[in-house]
Scaffold this active site. Structure first.
Site, PDB file in Angstrom:
ATOM      1  CG  ASP A 132      -2.064   0.952   1.102  1.00 25.68           C
ATOM      2  OD1 ASP A 132      -3.217   0.496   1.012  1.00 25.68           O
ATOM      3  OD2 ASP A 132      -1.818   2.183   1.105  1.00 25.68           O
ATOM      4  CG  ASN A 177     -12.221  -0.873   3.858  1.00 26.88           C
ATOM      5  OD1 ASN A 177     -12.564  -1.308   4.959  1.00 26.88           O
ATOM      6  ND2 ASN A 177     -11.073  -0.241   3.674  1.00 26.88           N
ATOM      7  CD  GLN A 222     -14.721  -0.734  -2.509  1.00 33.26           C
ATOM      8  OE1 GLN A 222     -15.857  -1.002  -2.119  1.00 33.26           O
ATOM      9  NE2 GLN A 222     -14.148  -1.353  -3.529  1.00 33.26           N
ATOM     10  CB  SER A 223     -10.685   5.261  -1.464  1.00 36.56           C
ATOM     11  OG  SER A 223      -9.522   4.479  -1.286  1.00 36.56           O
ATOM     12  CB  VAL A 224      -9.184   1.673  -5.062  1.00 31.63           C
ATOM     13  CG1 VAL A 224      -8.887   1.098  -6.444  1.00 31.63           C
ATOM     14  CG2 VAL A 224      -8.185   2.779  -4.725  1.00 31.63           C
ATOM     15  CG  HIS A 250      -8.547  -3.209  -2.429  1.00 30.51           C
ATOM     16  ND1 HIS A 250      -9.490  -2.522  -3.159  1.00 30.51           N
ATOM     17  CD2 HIS A 250      -8.374  -2.515  -1.287  1.00 30.51           C
ATOM     18  CE1 HIS A 250      -9.862  -1.438  -2.488  1.00 30.51           C
ATOM     19  NE2 HIS A 250      -9.207  -1.421  -1.340  1.00 30.51           N
ATOM     20  CG  HIS A 270      -6.717  -3.071   3.095  1.00 34.63           C
ATOM     21  ND1 HIS A 270      -6.008  -1.898   2.930  1.00 34.63           N
ATOM     22  CD2 HIS A 270      -7.941  -2.840   2.541  1.00 34.63           C
ATOM     23  CE1 HIS A 270      -6.778  -0.996   2.311  1.00 34.63           C
ATOM     24  NE2 HIS A 270      -7.954  -1.543   2.065  1.00 34.63           N
TER      25      HIS A 270
HETATM   26  P1  5GP Z   1      -9.647   1.222   0.222  1.00 30.13           P
HETATM   27  O1  5GP Z   1      -9.722   2.543   0.940  1.00 30.13           O
HETATM   28  O2  5GP Z   1     -10.347   1.285  -1.121  1.00 30.13           O
HETATM   29  O3  5GP Z   1     -10.053   0.044   1.042  1.00 30.13           O
HETATM   30  O4  5GP Z   1      -8.117   0.980  -0.055  1.00 30.13           O
HETATM   31  C1  5GP Z   1      -7.432   1.556  -1.114  1.00 30.13           C
HETATM   32  C2  5GP Z   1      -5.985   1.559  -0.733  1.00 30.13           C
HETATM   33  O5  5GP Z   1      -5.229   1.802  -1.899  1.00 30.13           O
HETATM   34  C3  5GP Z   1      -5.602   2.628   0.281  1.00 30.13           C
HETATM   35  O6  5GP Z   1      -5.100   2.026   1.458  1.00 30.13           O
HETATM   36  C4  5GP Z   1      -4.574   3.478  -0.448  1.00 30.13           C
HETATM   37  O7  5GP Z   1      -3.515   3.915   0.373  1.00 30.13           O
HETATM   38  C5  5GP Z   1      -4.094   2.546  -1.541  1.00 30.13           C
HETATM   39  N1  5GP Z   1      -3.651   3.226  -2.736  1.00 30.13           N
HETATM   40  C6  5GP Z   1      -4.256   4.284  -3.354  1.00 30.13           C
HETATM   41  N2  5GP Z   1      -3.574   4.643  -4.446  1.00 30.13           N
HETATM   42  C7  5GP Z   1      -2.500   3.800  -4.524  1.00 30.13           C
HETATM   43  C8  5GP Z   1      -1.420   3.685  -5.467  1.00 30.13           C
HETATM   44  O8  5GP Z   1      -1.307   4.422  -6.456  1.00 30.13           O
HETATM   45  N3  5GP Z   1      -0.499   2.710  -5.213  1.00 30.13           N
HETATM   46  C9  5GP Z   1      -0.607   1.853  -4.136  1.00 30.13           C
HETATM   47  N4  5GP Z   1       0.358   0.933  -3.989  1.00 30.13           N
HETATM   48  N5  5GP Z   1      -1.610   1.950  -3.251  1.00 30.13           N
HETATM   49  C10 5GP Z   1      -2.556   2.906  -3.444  1.00 30.13           C
END
Ligand code: 5GP
Length: 113
Positions: free
Chosen positions: A29, A86, A93-95, A99, A101
């Protein structure tokens, strides 16, 4: 529009890849929340678990097995680790490409808050 994680999988965006197989790619991450913080991402761009169907049963199992393998490789299998998926903006969830973690290497409180 490919997701950010699809671009990492296709090597269009660099990432520190720690494991990959036929089903998943796992990379560190960019904003780690623990000494070990790896994202296990299926090659298929599913949005999240809520959007998965019965046809994704093997894929979801492969994500879990890969997460356990990552934990072993990262040296946190014995000390314990947390797996987080998430689902939806309200859960953080932001992406929007499924996924898991893998978090470890420090004490992890419960409930997470
Ligand atoms: P979410 O918030 O969707 O559960 O997790 C998305 C994760 O992707 C976050 O922990 C964030 O730090 C990680 N992330 C976002 N952009 C990038 C990127 O460009 N490269 C990597 N390796 N991680 C990313």
């Amino acid at each position: 529009m490919p997701t950010l994680f699809e671009k990492i999988i296709s090597r269009d965006i660099p990432a520190d890849i720690v494991y990959e197989d036929e089903w998943v790619v796992a990379f560190r991450d960019i904003n780690p929340q623990a000494p070990v913080h790896v994202l296990v991402v299926p090659r298929k761009p599913l949005v999240n678990v809520a959007e998965a169907g019965p046809e994704d049963a093997e894929l979801l199992g492969r994500v879990m097995l890969a997460a356990a393998e990552v934990a072993r490789r990262e040296g946190v299998a014995a000390s314990g680790y947390r797996l987080v998926l998430n689902n939806g903006e309200g859960a953080g969830q932001s992406v929007f490409h499924l996924h898991c973690h893998v978090l470890g290497g420090r004490g992890l409180r419960w409930p997470p808050g």
